[in-house]
Design a protein around this motif. Structure first.
Motif, PDB file in Angstrom:
ATOM      1  N   LEU A  50       0.819  -1.210   0.000  1.00 32.28           N
ATOM      2  CA  LEU A  50       0.000   0.000   0.000  1.00 32.28           C
ATOM      3  C   LEU A  50       0.858   1.267   0.000  1.00 32.28           C
ATOM      4  CD1 LEU A  50      -2.598  -1.157   2.702  1.00 32.28           C
ATOM      5  CD2 LEU A  50      -2.796  -1.305   0.204  1.00 32.28           C
ATOM      6  N   ASN A  51       2.169   1.100  -0.228  1.00 35.65           N
ATOM      7  CA  ASN A  51       3.109   2.224  -0.153  1.00 35.65           C
ATOM      8  C   ASN A  51       3.088   2.898   1.219  1.00 35.65           C
ATOM      9  OD1 ASN A  51       4.313   1.972  -2.642  1.00 35.65           O
ATOM     10  ND2 ASN A  51       2.875   3.344  -3.668  1.00 35.65           N
ATOM     11  N   GLU A  52       2.899   2.079   2.237  1.00 37.42           N
ATOM     12  CA  GLU A  52       3.088   2.561   3.603  1.00 37.42           C
ATOM     13  C   GLU A  52       4.502   2.197   4.036  1.00 37.42           C
ATOM     14  OE1 GLU A  52      -1.344   2.159   5.531  1.00 37.42           O
ATOM     15  OE2 GLU A  52      -0.164   0.328   5.324  1.00 37.42           O
ATOM     16  N   ILE A  53       5.032   2.937   5.015  1.00 34.55           N
ATOM     17  CA  ILE A  53       6.335   2.576   5.556  1.00 34.55           C
ATOM     18  C   ILE A  53       6.246   2.432   7.074  1.00 34.55           C
ATOM     19  CG2 ILE A  53       7.487   3.769   3.653  1.00 34.55           C
ATOM     20  CD1 ILE A  53       8.428   5.855   5.502  1.00 34.55           C
ATOM     21  N   ALA A  54       7.138   1.599   7.603  1.00 32.42           N
ATOM     22  CA  ALA A  54       7.143   1.326   9.042  1.00 32.42           C
ATOM     23  C   ALA A  54       7.987   2.375   9.758  1.00 32.42           C
ATOM     24  CB  ALA A  54       7.711  -0.068   9.307  1.00 32.42           C
ATOM     25  N   LEU A  55       7.383   3.036  10.728  1.00 28.97           N
ATOM     26  CA  LEU A  55       8.109   3.991  11.571  1.00 28.97           C
ATOM     27  C   LEU A  55       8.100   3.473  13.001  1.00 28.97           C
ATOM     28  CD1 LEU A  55       6.925   7.512  10.359  1.00 28.97           C
ATOM     29  CD2 LEU A  55       9.037   6.295   9.777  1.00 28.97           C
ATOM     30  N   ALA A 139       3.521   6.645   2.933  1.00 28.65           N
ATOM     31  CA  ALA A 139       4.856   7.176   2.663  1.00 28.65           C
ATOM     32  C   ALA A 139       4.850   8.698   2.578  1.00 28.65           C
ATOM     33  CB  ALA A 139       5.409   6.573   1.376  1.00 28.65           C
ATOM     34  N   LYS A 140       3.823   9.249   1.936  1.00 29.44           N
ATOM     35  CA  LYS A 140       3.826  10.702   1.746  1.00 29.44           C
ATOM     36  C   LYS A 140       3.690  11.454   3.071  1.00 29.44           C
ATOM     37  CE  LYS A 140      -1.140  11.097   0.602  1.00 29.44           C
ATOM     38  NZ  LYS A 140      -1.567  11.823   1.811  1.00 29.44           N
ATOM     39  N   ASP A 141       3.151  10.804   4.093  1.00 29.04           N
ATOM     40  CA  ASP A 141       2.946  11.464   5.387  1.00 29.04           C
ATOM     41  C   ASP A 141       4.122  11.274   6.352  1.00 29.04           C
ATOM     42  OD1 ASP A 141       0.435  12.223   4.525  1.00 29.04           O
ATOM     43  OD2 ASP A 141      -0.553  10.458   5.389  1.00 29.04           O
ATOM     44  N   TYR A 159      14.552   7.686   2.495  1.00 30.06           N
ATOM     45  CA  TYR A 159      13.151   8.025   2.215  1.00 30.06           C
ATOM     46  C   TYR A 159      13.022   8.736   0.871  1.00 30.06           C
ATOM     47  CZ  TYR A 159       8.716  10.504   2.441  1.00 30.06           C
ATOM     48  OH  TYR A 159       7.476  11.007   2.132  1.00 30.06           O
ATOM     49  N   ARG A 160      13.905   9.722   0.623  1.00 33.41           N
ATOM     50  CA  ARG A 160      13.822  10.451  -0.646  1.00 33.41           C
ATOM     51  C   ARG A 160      14.106   9.534  -1.833  1.00 33.41           C
ATOM     52  NH1 ARG A 160      15.840  15.181   2.512  1.00 33.41           N
ATOM     53  NH2 ARG A 160      17.936  14.356   2.287  1.00 33.41           N
ATOM     54  N   ASN A 161      15.040   8.587  -1.683  1.00 30.57           N
ATOM     55  CA  ASN A 161      15.277   7.607  -2.749  1.00 30.57           C
ATOM     56  C   ASN A 161      13.992   6.836  -3.056  1.00 30.57           C
ATOM     57  OD1 ASN A 161      17.929   8.354  -2.694  1.00 30.57           O
ATOM     58  ND2 ASN A 161      18.651   6.529  -1.595  1.00 30.57           N
ATOM     59  N   PHE A 162      13.329   6.418  -1.992  1.00 28.50           N
ATOM     60  CA  PHE A 162      12.113   5.618  -2.138  1.00 28.50           C
ATOM     61  C   PHE A 162      11.022   6.422  -2.848  1.00 28.50           C
ATOM     62  CE2 PHE A 162       7.987   4.334  -0.214  1.00 28.50           C
ATOM     63  CZ  PHE A 162       7.884   3.103  -0.831  1.00 28.50           C
ATOM     64  N   ILE A 163      10.847   7.670  -2.421  1.00 27.78           N
ATOM     65  CA  ILE A 163       9.810   8.521  -3.021  1.00 27.78           C
ATOM     66  C   ILE A 163      10.072   8.720  -4.517  1.00 27.78           C
ATOM     67  CG2 ILE A 163       8.945  10.910  -3.062  1.00 27.78           C
ATOM     68  CD1 ILE A 163       7.735   9.171  -0.855  1.00 27.78           C
ATOM     69  N   ARG A 164      11.349   8.890  -4.857  1.00 26.52           N
ATOM     70  CA  ARG A 164      11.690   9.053  -6.287  1.00 26.52           C
ATOM     71  C   ARG A 164      11.310   7.804  -7.093  1.00 26.52           C
ATOM     72  NH1 ARG A 164      16.216  12.151  -4.664  1.00 26.52           N
ATOM     73  NH2 ARG A 164      17.498  10.317  -4.388  1.00 26.52           N
ATOM     74  N   GLU A 165      11.398   6.651  -6.440  1.00 29.66           N
ATOM     75  CA  GLU A 165      11.082   5.409  -7.155  1.00 29.66           C
ATOM     76  C   GLU A 165       9.573   5.236  -7.382  1.00 29.66           C
ATOM     77  OE1 GLU A 165      12.742   2.048  -5.154  1.00 29.66           O
ATOM     78  OE2 GLU A 165      14.775   2.841  -5.230  1.00 29.66           O
ATOM     79  N   ILE A 166       8.765   5.687  -6.423  1.00 28.90           N
ATOM     80  CA  ILE A 166       7.333   5.357  -6.538  1.00 28.90           C
ATOM     81  C   ILE A 166       6.519   6.462  -7.197  1.00 28.90           C
ATOM     82  CG2 ILE A 166       7.377   3.726  -4.604  1.00 28.90           C
ATOM     83  CD1 ILE A 166       5.948   5.813  -2.898  1.00 28.90           C
ATOM     84  N   TYR A 167       7.058   7.701  -7.236  1.00 27.30           N
ATOM     85  CA  TYR A 167       6.262   8.772  -7.847  1.00 27.30           C
ATOM     86  C   TYR A 167       6.931   9.307  -9.111  1.00 27.30           C
ATOM     87  CZ  TYR A 167       3.557   8.755  -3.569  1.00 27.30           C
ATOM     88  OH  TYR A 167       2.767   8.369  -2.527  1.00 27.30           O
TER      89      TYR A 167
END
Ligand SMILES: [Zn+2]
Length: 167
Positions: A50-55, A139-141, A159-167
């Motif tokens: 779901l493009n969630e990440i674990a914090l 992820a966006k939050d 995190y920024r690497n990941f965001i670049r991959e999914i958006y």
């Protein structure tokens, strides 16, 4: 750490030429160079379908901010083994895939952080005693919960690497 005395025998180290590295701490008793050392750590962004990440909240680091999964590597481990182990220890879950996401120098701890992005299917956590909490967030939050940006903040870099991959 830069050595002044031999960690084995206590002898004061000399500066001896070591090829391209130039003068390097050397123990004449042990006939051994003592190159500067640092720690290796893994930091893992765990994500689901779901493009969630674990914090996670680590009380010994902060009461306020949340982090990705991280930990020191053990001698003999590869970074990949350490990343899977830390996720298992801290969240009680297994990853279905793991990919490298760069290295980051954390000067405060003299540590090289090995970044990873790990995927799994969404499931409940069985968290380690060293954590106060763990949760899935979109992820966006995520940045609003994470440590503010600063030199050596590997979590935000991964995190920024990941965001670049999914958006
Ligand atoms: Zn020595």
């Amino acid at each position: 750490m830069i050595y002044n005395y031999c960690p084995v025998c206590g002898e004061k180290l000399l500066g001896k030429l070591a090829g391209d590295d130039g003068p390097t701490p050397f123990c004449p008793q042990c006939d051994k160079f003592w190159f500067p050392t640092f720690s290796d750590c893994v930091i893992v962004l765990v994500t689901n379908e779901l493009n969630e990440i674990a914090l996670v909240k680590m009380p010994y680091l902060s009461q306020k901010y949340e982090s990705l999964i991280s930990g020191y590597m053990k001698p003999g481990e590869t970074a990949e083994v350490a990343a899977n182990r830390e996720v298992q220890e801290e969240l009680g879950i297994s990853l279905t895939s793991l990919r490298y996401s760069g290295t980051y120098w954390f000067a405060k701890n003299e540590a090289l952080m090995h970044g990873f992005i790990g995927t799994t299917v969404k499931q409940d956590f069985k968290i380690s005693d060293e954590l106060a909490s763990a949760k899935w967030v979109l992820a966006k939050d995520a940045p609003q919960y994470m440590f503010p940006d600063s030199p050596g903040n590997a979590a935000l870099a991964v995190y920024r690497n990941f965001i670049r991959e999914i958006y």
